[in-house]
Design an enzyme around this catalytic site. Structure first.
Site, PDB file in Angstrom:
ATOM      1  N   ASP A 137     -47.055 -43.333  -0.309  1.00 32.80           N
ATOM      2  CA  ASP A 137     -45.695 -44.059  -0.571  1.00 32.80           C
ATOM      3  C   ASP A 137     -44.626 -42.914  -0.017  1.00 32.80           C
ATOM      4  O   ASP A 137     -43.527 -43.214   0.040  1.00 32.80           O
ATOM      5  CB  ASP A 137     -45.487 -44.734  -1.915  1.00 32.80           C
ATOM      6  CG  ASP A 137     -45.604 -46.053  -1.873  1.00 32.80           C
ATOM      7  OD1 ASP A 137     -45.361 -46.698  -1.037  1.00 32.80           O
ATOM      8  OD2 ASP A 137     -45.583 -46.606  -3.039  1.00 32.80           O
TER       9      ASP A 137
HETATM   10  C1  BGC Z   1     -48.517 -46.235  -6.033  1.00 27.61           C
HETATM   11  C2  BGC Z   1     -49.369 -46.437  -4.742  1.00 27.61           C
HETATM   12  C3  BGC Z   1     -49.162 -45.521  -3.936  1.00 27.61           C
HETATM   13  C4  BGC Z   1     -49.523 -44.205  -4.599  1.00 27.61           C
HETATM   14  C5  BGC Z   1     -49.406 -43.024  -3.546  1.00 27.61           C
HETATM   15  C6  BGC Z   1     -48.621 -45.141  -6.692  1.00 27.61           C
HETATM   16  O1  BGC Z   1     -47.349 -44.752  -7.297  1.00 27.61           O
HETATM   17  O2  BGC Z   1     -48.342 -47.418  -7.057  1.00 27.61           O
HETATM   18  O3  BGC Z   1     -48.892 -47.832  -4.093  1.00 27.61           O
HETATM   19  O4  BGC Z   1     -50.379 -45.533  -3.113  1.00 27.61           O
HETATM   20  O5  BGC Z   1     -48.446 -43.911  -5.506  1.00 27.61           O
HETATM   21  O6  BGC Z   1     -48.116 -42.727  -3.124  1.00 27.61           O
END
Ligand code: BGC
Length: 815
Positions: free
Chosen positions: A485
């Site tokens: 993200d």
């Molecule tokens: C989110 C995921 C994401 C991950 C890596 C998490 O906090 O819920 O959707 O893939 O972070 O960024």
């Protein structure tokens, strides 16, 4: 090094032996619609379905001390006041124990010869929680004491509740009837629900006004009424409604009194709302209290909680695994965490406030991978709900609210990995159940209300979306971000108040993701398998063509010499490449290219894993997400470079993506490495709890890495995709019992010195008792598979066609 507790594996409990754990150690109550968060000191809160829109009790996050609100019992004896769970008074106890079990927490505190036990649980299919309370006089003299209960109500909508006091201070309403306290804020207008906090025993007083019970300048550690030894029978008009009961007890030597408190969420349904002006119709509340005033009903409800968990867990049990950590995680705690992530996605934990993220599109799809064997019917409905938040062009709402099931417009869509995860969850469901009818279920698109498209249509739309949205290297466009993200390659955010994710226009953007390419390979291969299973050879061939094309692109464009490049930024510069100054190698592209089948014939896959081993891995903490961490903020990379080095996505150990590497090692038959890596992030295997800090029984999202100043510190426990994927690693990749379209596939990958193990697996109505032997000290390869005495070829157990419901399987490794 302090000792905070131990596993009681026989009872499937974690026993906390001192209340001052390095962080609050949380448990979840409930698994249907009523949920409670409960820490070892009885901290936490309860809600119905949606922690934002139907919050029943109040919780203040980021408090200091940490974790102050909860389900409290106070004892007032002589001049001393104390809590069996130590908090909020923090009066020193003579004995303390908290047993976090499956769906329940049992806290026992003892002081001056009085022992109070508080057992908290949510009965199956009911919208309430019970606190069964036992007060024991352990002395040889009669003892007099007063016991007080306490909860603070939330005005149901949690965000409003913590921000809009100009309104909330004037809307609070309660009613009191005998020992029942009814919280009915906003019931007079549009709410058709209320909360009940009642006691099954006669009470000696109550309070419903916080100012009266606690006091404006006192705290929960020294509530006025408890100090005075007397409730004031206050009635809350606005301000902050609470529920508190007083019970005076005189106990003979050795005597025990047991009774219960019930906290319920009650929907009035079709019943008339009022009996008289301002007088709520309380029929349902009365029925509940009457039911649980019978101690046998309380016992039966608790027995039902335990029985349900035993039944659920019996789907997969591995009773004789040569490694104790893997054994307890796979049999108990990992599956418990999968239940929590399935139910709550990333909404409500000690680190997720319940008012931020709801259900995540990619998160919930992945959660299904570790949950589907437990309750396939619920997974089925979830898949359809998730698919309904996809738009007809293939993009998806990144999050949705569980109560409304509507996409969250603030965060929107264009996270370009999102659509593909639907393929994985759907295939996992069909592998588990064989039920292809799910593909025909109608679930429209979010932008076309009433549309009648099928789930299979969504799957094809998802595949097409990736194929049709590619950039200069013919790799998939990343949009706002992919799984990571924080890799915001189209964001260019300069303002501190902007969202990294949604800033920057992704329309016409060029940044590409190799991780999505790898995920596409995985999804396309899954879909090929599904079409073959359904006898749709032409579709299988068509999708295989997409796979081959993407594989060619990956191999031509994404190999960096010793590992796979992570991405290409908006100017088509590589990210995660030896040519970068920092962030030279990322874990996700190694993982997904390998999992998707890239690098199999040219040796690159193995090299990619070796690069992970060399640059990212330490046996103490696991694999960092990338290397070297970014030392400065990069406009062209976004949030990933915003974290200090060694934390979160900037080279922290992000447990979730470690699990993909574990699977990678098993693909290459590296059983010793797979277990070593598995244990490197396994909470049960953490030795120094003062350093690790997080719960030893569930995975944390992140551990500060070797590149941080505080290596080994776990953070953000419970709600992480690590739950589901670790269960896949342990149950399917290491122990090797894999649901497949045509039957159970047996393909273990274990340390060479393991002599064998056994697994009981319920699968499509049949119980398989599987014994694996490893006489030659191999890691992988099934030499023989004997099913009910008959040797069969290959390693897939055919489904019985003669109605057998119990099948014995003997596996010998060593091909
Ligand atoms: C989110 C995921 C994401 C991950 C890596 C998490 O906090 O819920 O959707 O893939 O972070 O960024």
């Amino acid at each position: 090094m302090a000792n905070y507790g131990h596993f009681d594996d026989a009872h499937r409990e974690f026993v906390i032996s001192r209340p001052d754990t390095p962080l609050p150690w949380l448990n979840y109550l409930g698994q249907d619609e009523f949920f409670g968060l409960c820490t070892q000191t009885a901290g936490g809160y309860s809600f119905w379905k949606d922690a934002k829109l139907r919050r029943i009790t109040r919780y203040r996050y980021n408090n200091n001390p940490m974790d102050n609100d909860g389900r409290f019992l106070y004892v007032k004896q002589g001049n001393s006041i104390w809590n069996p769970g130590w908090k909020p008074t923090r009066t020193k106890l003579d004995a303390f124990e908290c047993r976090h079990g499956l769906g329940y927490s049992r806290i026992t505190g003892k002081k001056d010869g009085i022992e109070v036990e508080q057992l908290m649980f949510v009965p199956p299919q009911e919208n309430l929680e019970i606190w069964k309370v036992s007060v024991r006089n352990k002395t040889k003299k009669p003892q007099k004491l007063s016991l007080f209960s306490f909860v603070e109500f939330c005005s149901f909508e949690a965000l409003n509740d913590m921000t809009n006091y100009q309104r909330t201070y004037s809307i609070g309403e309660v009613e009191i009837e005998d020992s029942a306290i009814y919280h009915k804020t906003e019931y007079r207008e549009r709410r058709n629900h209320y909360a009940l906090f009642g006691c099954t025993r006669k009470i000696d007083g109550y309070d419903t006004s916080r100012d009266a019970f606690v006091g404006v300048h006192n705290g929960l550690h020294d509530p006025k009424a408890v100090l005075a030894g007397k409730c004031t029978n206050s009635h809350a008009y606005g301000w902050n409604p609470v529920g508190a009961h007083q019970i005076n007890l005189t106990l003979k030597p050795g005597q025990e009194e047991t009774f219960a408190f019930v906290l319920a969420y009650i929907d009035q349904g079709d019943l008339p709302k009022f009996d008289a002006p301002f007088v709520m119709n309380k029929v349902k509340g009365r029925e509940i209290l009457k039911k649980y005033s019978d101690p046998a009903a309380v016992e039966a409800a608790f027995t039902a909680v335990k029985a349900r968990w035993e039944e659920l867990l019996s789907t997969y049990q591995a009773p004789s695994v040569p490694n104790e950590h893997l054994q307890r995680m796979v049999n108990t705690w990992n599956q418990v965490q999968c239940m929590a992530t399935f139910n709550l996605s990333r909404s409500a934990s000690g680190y997720e406030t319940g008012i931020g993220r709801g259900m995540g599109y990619r998160d919930s799809n992945q959660d299904i991978l570790g949950f589907v064997h437990l309750l396939p019917e619920r997974a089925r409905q979830r898949i359809l709900d998730i698919a309904s938040t996809q738009l007809s062009d293939g993009t998806c709402f990144h999050q949705y609210q569980p109560l409304t099931k509507k996409g969250n417009a603030d965060i929107g869509g264009d996270f370009n990995d999102d659509p593909l995860w639907l393929v994985l969850s759907t295939c996992a469901y069909i592998r588990e159940t064989g039920d292809v009818t799910i593909l025909d279920e109608v679930c429209g698109y979010a932008d076309k209300p009433g549309s009648k498209d099928s789930l299979l249509h969504h799957i094809e739309t998802s595949i097409a979306y990736t194929l049709n949205n590619r950039g200069p290297h013919n790799l998939p466009l990343i949009g706002h971000a992919d799984w990571n993200d924080c890799l915001n390659l189209n964001c260019f955010s300069k303002e501190p108040n902007e969202s990294f994710q949604t800033t920057g226009d992704v329309k016409g953007s060029k940044a590409e993701s190799v991780m999505i390419a790898g995920l596409f390979l995985y999804a396309a291969r899954d879909l090929v398998g599904l079409y073959k299973f359904m006898g749709q050879a032409a579709d299988a061939t068509r999708v295989q063509g997409y796979y081959d094309d993407m594989l060619k692109t990956v191999e031509e464009q994404a190999w960096d010499g010793a590992w796979y490049t992570r991405a290409f930024d908006a100017d088509s510069n590589p990210v995660g490449s030896k040519s970068c100054k920092e962030g030279k190698i990322y874990i996700e592209s190694q993982a997904w290219c390998v999992l998707g089948g890239a690098g199999q014939t040219n040796g690159r896959a193995k090299k990619a894993l070796q690069a992970v081993d060399k640059y990212l891995y330490t046996p103490e903490h696991g694999c960092a997400l990338q290397y070297p961490p970014y030392s400065t903020y990069h406009l062209e990379l976004g949030e990933v470079s915003s974290y200090p080095p060694g934390y979160k996505e900037n080279a922290g150990v992000f447990s979730h993506n470690n699990t993909w590497i574990h699977i990678g090692w098993t693909m290459f038959g590296e059983g010793d490495k797979a277990l070593e890596y598995y244990l490197s992030i396994c909470p049960s295997a953490k030795k120094d709890h003062d350093k690790y800090r997080s719960e030893p029984y569930v995975y944390a999202q992140m551990t500060a890495s070797q590149f941080s100043p505080t290596p080994g510190e776990g953070k953000n426990s419970w709600l992480t995709g690590t739950g589901a994927w670790s269960f896949v690693v342990a149950s399917q990749s290491i122990l090797g019992v894999q649901p497949d379209f045509t039957g159970l596939r047996i393909d273990p990958c274990v340390p060479k010195k393991w002599k064998g193990f056994s697994v009981t697996r319920k699968f499509r109505g049949v119980t398989y008792s599987i014994t694996v032997k490893n006489p030659k000290g191999k890691s992988k390869g099934v030499k023989s598979l004997v099913v009910d005495g008959k040797k069969i070829a290959g390693n897939v157990i055919p489904l019985p066609t003669d109605g057998r419901t119990a099948v014995k399987v003997e596996v010998t490794l060593g091909a």
